[in-house]
Design a protein around this motif. Structure first.
Motif, PDB file in Angstrom:
ATOM      1  N   GLU A 198     -12.113 -47.153  28.186  1.00  0.00           N
ATOM      2  CA  GLU A 198     -12.713 -47.629  29.431  1.00  0.00           C
ATOM      3  C   GLU A 198     -11.645 -47.767  30.512  1.00  0.00           C
ATOM      4  O   GLU A 198     -11.913 -48.274  31.599  1.00  0.00           O
ATOM      5  N   THR A 258      -6.709 -42.770  29.547  1.00  0.00           N
ATOM      6  CA  THR A 258      -7.581 -41.841  30.251  1.00  0.00           C
ATOM      7  C   THR A 258      -6.720 -40.936  31.121  1.00  0.00           C
ATOM      8  O   THR A 258      -5.843 -41.427  31.842  1.00  0.00           O
ATOM      9  N   SER A 265     -15.248 -40.337  36.009  1.00  0.00           N
ATOM     10  CA  SER A 265     -15.925 -41.239  35.090  1.00  0.00           C
ATOM     11  C   SER A 265     -17.004 -40.482  34.344  1.00  0.00           C
ATOM     12  O   SER A 265     -17.752 -39.697  34.912  1.00  0.00           O
ATOM     13  N   SER A 293      -4.476 -44.490  33.469  1.00  0.00           N
ATOM     14  CA  SER A 293      -4.007 -45.742  32.876  1.00  0.00           C
ATOM     15  C   SER A 293      -4.342 -45.793  31.391  1.00  0.00           C
ATOM     16  O   SER A 293      -5.092 -44.961  30.878  1.00  0.00           O
ATOM     17  N   CYS A 298     -10.870 -52.519  28.706  1.00  0.00           N
ATOM     18  CA  CYS A 298     -10.397 -51.148  28.866  1.00  0.00           C
ATOM     19  C   CYS A 298     -10.514 -50.300  27.598  1.00  0.00           C
ATOM     20  O   CYS A 298     -10.141 -49.126  27.609  1.00  0.00           O
ATOM     21  N   GLU A 341      -9.093 -46.968  33.513  1.00  0.00           N
ATOM     22  CA  GLU A 341      -9.201 -46.156  34.719  1.00  0.00           C
ATOM     23  C   GLU A 341      -8.363 -44.885  34.554  1.00  0.00           C
ATOM     24  O   GLU A 341      -7.392 -44.864  33.796  1.00  0.00           O
ATOM     25  N   ARG A 396     -19.055 -42.260  31.931  1.00  0.00           N
ATOM     26  CA  ARG A 396     -19.713 -43.335  31.198  1.00  0.00           C
ATOM     27  C   ARG A 396     -21.097 -42.901  30.739  1.00  0.00           C
ATOM     28  O   ARG A 396     -21.876 -42.360  31.497  1.00  0.00           O
ATOM     29  N   GLN A 451     -12.992 -41.074  31.486  1.00  0.00           N
ATOM     30  CA  GLN A 451     -13.279 -42.475  31.213  1.00  0.00           C
ATOM     31  C   GLN A 451     -14.629 -42.561  30.505  1.00  0.00           C
ATOM     32  O   GLN A 451     -15.631 -42.019  30.956  1.00  0.00           O
TER      33      GLN A 451
END
Length: 221
Positions: free
Chosen positions: A129, A164, A170, A134, A72, A131, A172, A42
């Motif tokens: 972005e 993702t 994650s 998804s 997202c 999850e 980020r 992500q």
């Protein structure tokens, strides 16, 4: 010898239309496909490309809007979109001020009106972005095309998505695992509707953005 006039009951233009009907039915409308991609984490970025299928129509230029859900996915920067493929025409594109999460792209050359073959038109860098496990839809709307004479050509679109990978962590603020940091983020908010995804074509190395074109295609939206 007296000539007797013969009256044709069927108008000439009707005969002409009947004669051309088999040719017209052999040529379908053009379609613009948005590719799909899956990132490892992500926050990672991937190339999303738009590909043309002419459907037998003569296409010299195209126009479309890409629309996505800002919760997202993120277009890393409008300048990260670039013309791709072998068509040799420029890309004029921008994020629309009056529509959130919308990028308008115009593939056109005022000096080169040769038809475009089926293939990749342009690519953009999108950051996922979504999850883990998804996806986020990247829709294509306002599709339009014109031939070498500037006449509008029927054009449709099929959307794609960026996903993702399931079970990823994650990431980020960072880039893909083992890679350079991902590109910066700066977009507004909005939601786009999804559609079946197209195959993901290979994206060539970025080229310098082309100067904005001075005309809009007929039927481009």
């Amino acid at each position: 010898m007296r000539r007797i006039p013969v009256r044709c009951r069927t108008p000439f233009w009707t005969l002409l239309v009947i004669a051309l009907a088999p040719l017209s039915s052999a040529h379908g409308a053009a379609t613009l496909f948005v590719s799909s991609a899956t990132v490892a984490n992500q926050g990672d970025a991937a190339q999303i490309c738009v590909t043309l299928s002419t459907g037998g129509a003569e296409v010299a230029g195209t126009q479309n809007d890409l629309v996505w859900d800002g919760s997202c996915a993120t277009l890393t920067d409008g300048s990260q979109c670039y013309a791709a493929g072998t068509h040799g025409k420029g890309l004029s594109g921008k994020l629309l001020d009056n529509r959130d999460f919308t990028y308008r792209a115009l593939i056109l050359s005022l000096g080169d009106v040769d038809p475009i073959d089926s293939g990749v038109l342009y690519c953009c860098s999108f950051q996922s972005e979504a999850e883990p496990g998804s996806c986020c839809n990247i829709s294509i709307i306002g599709t339009g095309a014109s031939d070498s004479k500037g006449t509008a050509v029927g054009a449709g679109g099929k959307s794609g998505k960026i996903c993702t990978a399931a079970g990823s962590g994650s990431n980020r603020g960072g880039g893909p695992s083992g890679g350079a940091p991902s590109l910066s983020v700066d977009n507004g908010g909005g939601v786009g509707a999804g559609a079946p995804a197209a195959a993901n074509p290979a994206a060539p190395a970025p080229a310098a953005p082309a100067a904005p074109a001075s005309q809009v295609l007929s039927g481009g939206g």
